[in-house]
Write a protein that holds these residues in place. Structure first.
Motif, short mmCIF file in Angstrom:
data_model
loop_
_atom_site.label_atom_id
_atom_site.label_comp_id
_atom_site.label_asym_id
_atom_site.label_seq_id
_atom_site.Cartn_x
_atom_site.Cartn_y
_atom_site.Cartn_z
N ARG A 142 0.73 -1.18 0.11
CA ARG A 142 -0.10 -0.03 0.00
C ARG A 142 0.90 1.33 0.03
N TYR A 143 2.13 1.43 0.34
CA TYR A 143 2.78 2.26 0.55
C TYR A 143 4.08 2.30 -0.48
N SER A 144 4.72 3.77 -0.55
CA SER A 144 6.03 3.80 -0.98
C SER A 144 6.86 3.70 0.16
N MET A 145 8.01 3.03 0.07
CA MET A 145 8.70 2.58 1.12
C MET A 145 10.22 3.27 0.81
N GLY A 146 10.65 3.47 2.00
CA GLY A 146 12.09 4.25 1.96
C GLY A 146 13.15 3.90 3.05
N TRP A 147 14.46 4.42 2.87
CA TRP A 147 15.30 4.44 3.91
C TRP A 147 15.73 5.72 4.14
N THR A 166 28.22 6.35 8.40
CA THR A 166 27.77 5.95 9.88
C THR A 166 26.85 6.91 10.29
N SER A 167 25.66 6.40 10.70
CA SER A 167 24.53 6.96 11.02
C SER A 167 23.46 5.93 11.55
N MET A 168 22.24 6.58 12.01
CA MET A 168 21.15 5.93 12.51
C MET A 168 20.29 5.98 11.15
N TYR A 169 19.93 4.44 10.90
CA TYR A 169 19.03 4.23 9.66
C TYR A 169 17.82 3.88 9.80
N PHE A 170 16.86 4.57 9.27
CA PHE A 170 15.34 4.32 9.44
C PHE A 170 14.69 3.62 8.22
N CYS A 171 13.70 2.99 8.57
CA CYS A 171 12.88 2.56 7.41
C CYS A 171 11.59 3.46 7.46
N ALA A 172 11.02 3.85 6.43
CA ALA A 172 9.68 4.36 6.46
C ALA A 172 8.84 4.24 5.31
N PRO A 206 7.71 11.04 6.90
CA PRO A 206 7.01 9.94 6.57
C PRO A 206 5.79 9.66 7.43
N ASN A 207 4.89 9.12 6.94
CA ASN A 207 3.62 8.64 7.61
C ASN A 207 3.86 7.80 8.65
N TYR A 208 4.94 6.76 8.42
CA TYR A 208 5.19 5.82 9.61
C TYR A 208 6.78 5.86 9.32
N VAL A 209 7.20 5.54 10.60
CA VAL A 209 8.90 5.72 10.62
C VAL A 209 9.17 4.48 11.74
N GLY A 210 10.31 3.59 11.55
CA GLY A 210 10.70 2.63 12.53
C GLY A 210 11.50 3.41 13.91
N GLN A 211 12.11 2.59 14.62
CA GLN A 211 12.82 3.07 15.68
C GLN A 211 14.32 3.23 15.21
#
Length: 135
Positions: free
Chosen positions: A30-35, A94-100, A122-127
């Motif tokens: 249902r979504y466009s997904m990204g990092w 080096t960084s924190m990487y997020f799924c969205a 983004p509408n939804y983001v992981g930790q």
């Protein structure tokens, strides 16, 4: 949709990591997904983040110039997962990487989706999962 990243860690320059994002609650189709990545201490809406890659539900992808030849995004709609294969890693990765996940207007291209994620939280983001690359 709930998102949970895994696969981060510490590697040396030139190494590889594969990040995974497990989704639950709704199908990622249902979504466009990204990092995207964002350094610790600057997280959250309004803080600097770098959008790395997008996978649209139609299978199209888009990448930031900084990672286009080193990172590969992929999705598995059947398993409801998103991945990011990262090769030839550099200390500046080096960084924190997020799924969205983001809900887009019909017909938006992956490039447009990448630009949208740059400017709109983004509408939804992981930790997030930490990636550290040592020289």
């Amino acid at each position: 949709v709930q998102l949970m990243e895994s696969g981060g860690g510490s590697v040396q320059t030139g190494g590889s990591l594969r990040l995974s994002c497990a989704a639950s609650g709704n199908p990622i189709s249902r979504y466009s997904m990204g990092w995207f990545r964002q350094n610790t201490g600057t997280q959250g809406p309004g803080k600097a983040r770098e959008v790395l890659a997008i996978s649209n539900s139609d299978g199209s992808t888009a990448y930031a110039h900084s990672v286009a030849e080193r990172f590969t995004i992929s999705r598995d709609n059947d398993k409801n997962t998103l991945s990011l294969q990262m090769d030839s890693l550099k200390p500046e990765d080096t960084s924190m990487y997020f799924c969205a996940a983001q809900v887009l207007a019909p017909g938006m291209t992956a490039v447009q989706a990448l630009e949208t994620m740059k400017w709109s939280w983004p509408n939804y983001v992981g930790q997030g999962t930490q990636v550290t690359v040592s020289s």
